[in-house]
Design a protein around this motif. Structure first.
Motif, PDB file in Angstrom:
ATOM      1  N   ILE A 159       0.818  -1.210   0.000  1.00 33.25           N
ATOM      2  CA  ILE A 159       0.000   0.000   0.000  1.00 33.25           C
ATOM      3  C   ILE A 159       0.856   1.267   0.000  1.00 33.25           C
ATOM      4  O   ILE A 159       0.484   2.262  -0.638  1.00 33.25           O
ATOM      5  CB  ILE A 159      -0.995  -0.031   1.183  1.00 33.25           C
ATOM      6  CG1 ILE A 159      -2.046  -1.127   0.942  1.00 33.25           C
ATOM      7  CG2 ILE A 159      -1.687   1.311   1.351  1.00 33.25           C
ATOM      8  CD1 ILE A 159      -3.056  -1.294   2.072  1.00 33.25           C
ATOM      9  N   PRO A 160       2.024   1.297   0.683  1.00 34.75           N
ATOM     10  CA  PRO A 160       2.856   2.505   0.581  1.00 34.75           C
ATOM     11  C   PRO A 160       3.231   2.866  -0.857  1.00 34.75           C
ATOM     12  O   PRO A 160       3.368   4.049  -1.189  1.00 34.75           O
ATOM     13  CB  PRO A 160       4.093   2.141   1.408  1.00 34.75           C
ATOM     14  CG  PRO A 160       3.571   1.211   2.447  1.00 34.75           C
ATOM     15  CD  PRO A 160       2.552   0.371   1.709  1.00 34.75           C
ATOM     16  N   ALA A 161       3.395   1.871  -1.722  1.00 34.74           N
ATOM     17  CA  ALA A 161       3.680   2.171  -3.126  1.00 34.74           C
ATOM     18  C   ALA A 161       2.497   2.888  -3.777  1.00 34.74           C
ATOM     19  O   ALA A 161       2.687   3.763  -4.639  1.00 34.74           O
ATOM     20  CB  ALA A 161       4.003   0.883  -3.877  1.00 34.74           C
ATOM     21  N   MET A 162       1.283   2.536  -3.365  1.00 33.64           N
ATOM     22  CA  MET A 162       0.108   3.252  -3.853  1.00 33.64           C
ATOM     23  C   MET A 162       0.171   4.713  -3.438  1.00 33.64           C
ATOM     24  O   MET A 162      -0.172   5.609  -4.218  1.00 33.64           O
ATOM     25  CB  MET A 162      -1.168   2.602  -3.313  1.00 33.64           C
ATOM     26  CG  MET A 162      -1.450   1.207  -3.796  1.00 33.64           C
ATOM     27  SD  MET A 162      -2.922   0.487  -3.020  1.00 33.64           S
ATOM     28  CE  MET A 162      -4.168   1.685  -3.447  1.00 33.64           C
ATOM     29  N   MET A 163       0.635   4.963  -2.193  1.00 33.45           N
ATOM     30  CA  MET A 163       0.705   6.336  -1.697  1.00 33.45           C
ATOM     31  C   MET A 163       1.709   7.164  -2.492  1.00 33.45           C
ATOM     32  O   MET A 163       1.493   8.353  -2.737  1.00 33.45           O
ATOM     33  CB  MET A 163       1.054   6.338  -0.208  1.00 33.45           C
ATOM     34  CG  MET A 163       0.040   5.610   0.653  1.00 33.45           C
ATOM     35  SD  MET A 163       0.419   5.677   2.421  1.00 33.45           S
ATOM     36  CE  MET A 163      -0.190   7.316   2.836  1.00 33.45           C
ATOM     37  N   GLU A 169       0.615  11.599  -8.804  1.00 36.45           N
ATOM     38  CA  GLU A 169      -0.570  11.978  -9.580  1.00 36.45           C
ATOM     39  C   GLU A 169      -1.112  13.337  -9.168  1.00 36.45           C
ATOM     40  O   GLU A 169      -1.536  14.138 -10.024  1.00 36.45           O
ATOM     41  CB  GLU A 169      -1.651  10.906  -9.410  1.00 36.45           C
ATOM     42  CG  GLU A 169      -2.945  11.199 -10.153  1.00 36.45           C
ATOM     43  CD  GLU A 169      -4.008  10.141  -9.936  1.00 36.45           C
ATOM     44  OE1 GLU A 169      -5.137  10.333 -10.426  1.00 36.45           O
ATOM     45  OE2 GLU A 169      -3.715   9.122  -9.264  1.00 36.45           O
ATOM     46  N   HIS A 170      -1.101  13.617  -7.868  1.00 38.47           N
ATOM     47  CA  HIS A 170      -1.768  14.815  -7.367  1.00 38.47           C
ATOM     48  C   HIS A 170      -0.813  15.954  -7.016  1.00 38.47           C
ATOM     49  O   HIS A 170      -1.264  17.063  -6.692  1.00 38.47           O
ATOM     50  CB  HIS A 170      -2.614  14.460  -6.143  1.00 38.47           C
ATOM     51  CG  HIS A 170      -3.711  13.475  -6.429  1.00 38.47           C
ATOM     52  ND1 HIS A 170      -4.883  13.821  -7.056  1.00 38.47           N
ATOM     53  CD2 HIS A 170      -3.795  12.142  -6.194  1.00 38.47           C
ATOM     54  CE1 HIS A 170      -5.645  12.740  -7.191  1.00 38.47           C
ATOM     55  NE2 HIS A 170      -5.009  11.712  -6.673  1.00 38.47           N
ATOM     56  N   GLY A 171       0.491  15.695  -7.049  1.00 37.98           N
ATOM     57  CA  GLY A 171       1.449  16.752  -6.743  1.00 37.98           C
ATOM     58  C   GLY A 171       1.715  16.951  -5.270  1.00 37.98           C
ATOM     59  O   GLY A 171       2.434  17.870  -4.887  1.00 37.98           O
ATOM     60  N   HIS A 172       1.167  16.071  -4.438  1.00 39.45           N
ATOM     61  CA  HIS A 172       1.427  16.116  -2.994  1.00 39.45           C
ATOM     62  C   HIS A 172       0.982  14.789  -2.387  1.00 39.45           C
ATOM     63  O   HIS A 172       0.212  14.040  -2.994  1.00 39.45           O
ATOM     64  CB  HIS A 172       0.673  17.280  -2.325  1.00 39.45           C
ATOM     65  CG  HIS A 172      -0.823  17.239  -2.544  1.00 39.45           C
ATOM     66  ND1 HIS A 172      -1.669  16.422  -1.835  1.00 39.45           N
ATOM     67  CD2 HIS A 172      -1.607  17.924  -3.429  1.00 39.45           C
ATOM     68  CE1 HIS A 172      -2.918  16.601  -2.247  1.00 39.45           C
ATOM     69  NE2 HIS A 172      -2.903  17.503  -3.218  1.00 39.45           N
ATOM     70  N   GLY A 173       1.482  14.501  -1.191  1.00 41.51           N
ATOM     71  CA  GLY A 173       1.078  13.280  -0.509  1.00 41.51           C
ATOM     72  C   GLY A 173      -0.375  13.324  -0.088  1.00 41.51           C
ATOM     73  O   GLY A 173      -0.937  14.400   0.160  1.00 41.51           O
ATOM     74  N   ARG A 174      -0.994  12.156   0.000  1.00 44.81           N
ATOM     75  CA  ARG A 174      -2.399  12.052   0.398  1.00 44.81           C
ATOM     76  C   ARG A 174      -2.568  10.916   1.393  1.00 44.81           C
ATOM     77  O   ARG A 174      -1.935   9.863   1.245  1.00 44.81           O
ATOM     78  CB  ARG A 174      -3.288  11.779  -0.813  1.00 44.81           C
ATOM     79  CG  ARG A 174      -3.615  12.987  -1.655  1.00 44.81           C
ATOM     80  CD  ARG A 174      -4.648  12.617  -2.708  1.00 44.81           C
ATOM     81  NE  ARG A 174      -5.488  13.738  -3.039  1.00 44.81           N
ATOM     82  CZ  ARG A 174      -6.612  13.673  -3.729  1.00 44.81           C
ATOM     83  NH1 ARG A 174      -7.048  12.496  -4.155  1.00 44.81           N
ATOM     84  NH2 ARG A 174      -7.322  14.739  -3.991  1.00 44.81           N
ATOM     85  N   TYR A 175      -3.431  11.111   2.373  1.00 45.76           N
ATOM     86  CA  TYR A 175      -3.823  10.045   3.283  1.00 45.76           C
ATOM     87  C   TYR A 175      -5.333  10.082   3.411  1.00 45.76           C
ATOM     88  O   TYR A 175      -5.944  11.141   3.475  1.00 45.76           O
ATOM     89  CB  TYR A 175      -3.144  10.194   4.650  1.00 45.76           C
ATOM     90  CG  TYR A 175      -3.322  11.545   5.309  1.00 45.76           C
ATOM     91  CD1 TYR A 175      -4.378  11.788   6.198  1.00 45.76           C
ATOM     92  CD2 TYR A 175      -2.444  12.588   5.035  1.00 45.76           C
ATOM     93  CE1 TYR A 175      -4.541  13.025   6.791  1.00 45.76           C
ATOM     94  CE2 TYR A 175      -2.595  13.837   5.623  1.00 45.76           C
ATOM     95  CZ  TYR A 175      -3.650  14.046   6.505  1.00 45.76           C
ATOM     96  OH  TYR A 175      -3.816  15.287   7.087  1.00 45.76           O
ATOM     97  N   ASP A 226       5.424  11.682  -0.534  1.00 41.79           N
ATOM     98  CA  ASP A 226       5.604  12.847  -1.400  1.00 41.79           C
ATOM     99  C   ASP A 226       7.087  13.076  -1.691  1.00 41.79           C
ATOM    100  O   ASP A 226       7.458  13.394  -2.830  1.00 41.79           O
ATOM    101  CB  ASP A 226       4.999  14.089  -0.748  1.00 41.79           C
ATOM    102  CG  ASP A 226       5.043  15.303  -1.666  1.00 41.79           C
ATOM    103  OD1 ASP A 226       4.612  15.164  -2.823  1.00 41.79           O
ATOM    104  OD2 ASP A 226       5.511  16.363  -1.214  1.00 41.79           O
ATOM    105  N   VAL A 227       7.937  12.902  -0.685  1.00 40.98           N
ATOM    106  CA  VAL A 227       9.380  13.023  -0.906  1.00 40.98           C
ATOM    107  C   VAL A 227       9.852  11.953  -1.888  1.00 40.98           C
ATOM    108  O   VAL A 227      10.639  12.221  -2.803  1.00 40.98           O
ATOM    109  CB  VAL A 227      10.154  12.929   0.427  1.00 40.98           C
ATOM    110  CG1 VAL A 227      11.658  12.923   0.178  1.00 40.98           C
ATOM    111  CG2 VAL A 227       9.773  14.081   1.344  1.00 40.98           C
ATOM    112  N   ALA A 228       9.354  10.719  -1.709  1.00 36.62           N
ATOM    113  CA  ALA A 228       9.733   9.632  -2.614  1.00 36.62           C
ATOM    114  C   ALA A 228       9.338   9.942  -4.053  1.00 36.62           C
ATOM    115  O   ALA A 228      10.011   9.522  -5.000  1.00 36.62           O
ATOM    116  CB  ALA A 228       9.088   8.325  -2.162  1.00 36.62           C
ATOM    117  N   ALA A 229       8.254  10.692  -4.210  1.00 40.04           N
ATOM    118  CA  ALA A 229       7.771  11.041  -5.547  1.00 40.04           C
ATOM    119  C   ALA A 229       8.442  12.292  -6.098  1.00 40.04           C
ATOM    120  O   ALA A 229       8.099  12.743  -7.193  1.00 40.04           O
ATOM    121  CB  ALA A 229       6.260  11.240  -5.505  1.00 40.04           C
TER     122      ALA A 229
END
Length: 289
Positions: A159-163, A169-175, A226-229
């Motif tokens: 699931i972290p890979a989904m994050m 996709e969205h330009g920022h992290g999401r939870y 978000d950092v990973a992305a």
């Protein structure tokens, strides 16, 4: 041991196969009907075909690990478990059934352990009944065990890979849900080590928890994703109602479930010592970057 593994090619299953092979066990994978398994030792079977499962558990199989993804149909999944257990009754051979922490429901600050009552989220509504079928087999001389993994991470998967994908996709992290949501988590390699220990040491009728980190804030995971992305560590909540439109209600509600889960009893009984406890570091500067 010759170990029949259902779900051997999945995210968790692949890690378990690597561990069992490293430990000197012979893995016999179950391939779905109609497929052409590359491994000549593989057996053909399908959760929807109980007779094929009975045929796969031959006398040379010393243990069975059930890591296959449930079908979502209780009658089918129950019949599959019953078929496997039928071939093991009276033999004392190990059978490990993979459940999950979502059977414990939303716990909040209350710490759920291996003895806690189940209160399943809708996505796993019938799974406690499957657990009880497995545990009852301990009375028929099967070393039957239920193992409940937390949210698995590591090797850029789960699931972290989904994050990380959401962040790209969205330009920022999401939870999903609120900043108070927490997940019990475990590195997939540590989880694989627990499966190996369960085969060797778990007592019949045991419920085991595969948890190394009892309550990881999903907001922190989203920031690390978000950092990973390639972002700056920005994370924003994703309202459940909006996530439902993407994932469907059962999975969206599960992602928003706040849980605190302990594996202290499992660690004590089996001598399990998880080594990896830095999920955010893995996201920021490890296998997810």
């Amino acid at each position: 041991m010759n170990v029949l593994v259902l779900g051997a090619t999945g995210y968790i299953g692949s890690a378990v196969v690597r561990r069992l092979t490293r430990d000197g066990h012979q893995v016999v994978a179950l391939a779905r009907s109609g497929s052409s398994p590359v491994d000549p030792t593989a057996r053909v079977g399908d959760l929807a075909d109980p007779d094929s499962l009975r045929a796969a558990v031959t006398d040379d199989i010393d243990a069975v690990l059930h890591l296959a993804t449930p079908t979502g149909r209780e009658e089918t999944d129950a019949a599959a478990v019953d078929a496997l257990l039928d071939r093991l009754r009276g033999t004392g051979r190990p059978f490990v059934y993979t459940s999950g922490v979502w059977v414990l429901g939303v716990t909040g600050d209350r710490v759920a352990d291996e003895s806690s009552a189940t209160d399943p989220l809708d996505i796993v509504g019938y799974r406690p009944r499957i657990e009880r079928r497995v545990l009852a087999a301990a009375d028929a001389d099967v070393r039957a065990v239920v193992l409940r993994p937390g949210i698995a991470y590591g090797h850029g998967g789960g699931i972290p890979a989904m994050m990380v994908g959401w962040a790209r996709e969205h330009g920022h992290g999401r939870y999903v849900g609120t900043a108070g949501t927490r997940w019990p988590m475990v590195h997939v390699d540590d989880l694989a080590a627990l499966y190996a220990l369960a085969l060797d040491k778990a007592a019949p009728g045991s419920v085991l928890h595969g948890i190394a980190l009892p309550a990881v804030p999903t907001a922190a995971l989203a920031a690390a994703a978000d950092v990973a992305a390639g972002g700056t560590g920005r994370a924003e909540p994703w309202p459940v109602e909006q996530a439902v439109d993407v994932f469907g209600e059962p999975f969206a509600r599960a992602l928003a479930a706040d849980q605190t889960v302990s594996a202290d009893r499992t660690a004590t009984d089996l001598g399990w010592r998880p080594r990896e406890r830095y999920v955010t570091s893995d996201l920021v500067a490890g296998s997810y970057t």
